[in-house]
Design an enzyme around this catalytic site. Structure first.
Site, PDB file in Angstrom:
ATOM      1  N   HIS A  82     -65.868  51.032 -38.287  1.00  0.00           N
ATOM      2  CA  HIS A  82     -64.623  51.223 -39.033  1.00  0.00           C
ATOM      3  C   HIS A  82     -64.902  51.095 -40.527  1.00  0.00           C
ATOM      4  CE1 HIS A  82     -61.974  50.164 -35.347  1.00  0.00           C
ATOM      5  NE2 HIS A  82     -62.190  51.454 -35.434  1.00  0.00           N
TER       6      HIS A  82
ATOM      7  N   GLY B  89     -61.766  52.907 -31.261  1.00  0.00           N
ATOM      8  CA  GLY B  89     -62.442  51.620 -31.133  1.00  0.00           C
ATOM      9  C   GLY B  89     -61.421  50.500 -31.139  1.00  0.00           C
ATOM     10  N   CYS B  90     -61.860  49.339 -31.508  1.00  0.00           N
ATOM     11  CA  CYS B  90     -61.004  48.159 -31.536  1.00  0.00           C
ATOM     12  C   CYS B  90     -59.769  48.410 -32.400  1.00  0.00           C
ATOM     13  CB  CYS B  90     -61.798  46.979 -32.087  1.00  0.00           C
ATOM     14  SG  CYS B  90     -60.833  45.492 -32.301  1.00  0.00           S
ATOM     15  N   PHE B  91     -58.601  48.202 -31.825  1.00  0.00           N
ATOM     16  CA  PHE B  91     -57.366  48.537 -32.546  1.00  0.00           C
ATOM     17  C   PHE B  91     -57.109  47.654 -33.755  1.00  0.00           C
ATOM     18  CE2 PHE B  91     -54.483  46.596 -28.905  1.00  0.00           C
ATOM     19  CZ  PHE B  91     -55.107  45.361 -29.026  1.00  0.00           C
TER      20      PHE B  91
END
Length: 178
Positions: A174, A20-22
């Site tokens: 996350h 996903g979003c880093f």
């Protein structure tokens, strides 16, 4: 940086993951493994475009994943522990996305740096099937395990983004799932 052996004698290894979003990936690794990692950085890998920009990756045409590259001392933390944590901190059953983020840049992927890392990643993926709640509920793991290729650093403003921008966007997947 390539994987090397020699745990405990100043030799570091590299783990590269995408989930996903880093921003969130880097943040959760840094927070959980505080003081046990040499370095984390965000960037792009797994695609076909030379020297991609964030804008290009977000357009979804480069096939790059937003990824986190982790430099670690295997005497302080093992590769298997880093990979289990990877599975604990996102939904590995989602194809090309996490939470509201959609596209190949947000896929779940492990980019291995040696045959040993590939073997460990496959073993851990098999072991988490009985642990991850979404997999136990019948979800199929969509995580790709592929050889690490060329890496491009993310732009400076992406590095440690959530540390530098408290309250910035963080993907809701996350988190620790178990």
């Amino acid at each position: 940086m390539s994987s090397s052996s020699g745990a405990g004698n100043g030799q570091f290894e590299t783990a590269t993951v995408a989930n996903g979003c880093f921003w969130g990936t880097q943040h959760i690794y840094d927070k959980h493994f505080k003081g046990r990692l040499e370095k984390t950085e965000v960037g792009y890998t797994g695609g076909k475009t030379e020297s991609p920009s964030y804008r290009q990756v977000c357009m979804g045409t480069t096939n790059h994943a937003e990824a986190c590259r982790i430099t670690f001392d295997p005497a302080k933390v093992g590769y298997a522990e880093l990979i289990e944590f990877f599975f604990r901190t996102h939904d590995p059953t989602q194809m090309n996305g996490q939470g509201p983020d959609r596209g190949t840049q947000y896929r779940s992927a492990i980019f291995y740096h040696s045959p040993e890392q590939k073997e460990i990643a496959n073993k851990v993926m098999e072991e988490i099937k009985d642990k991850h709640p979404l997999v136990r509920q019948g979800g199929k793991i969509a995580t790709e395990i592929t050889e690490a290729g060329k890496w491009w650093d993310g732009e400076d403003y992406h590095q440690e983004y959530l540390d530098n921008n408290p309250g910035g966007y963080e993907c809701p997947t996350h988190r620790l799932w178990w």
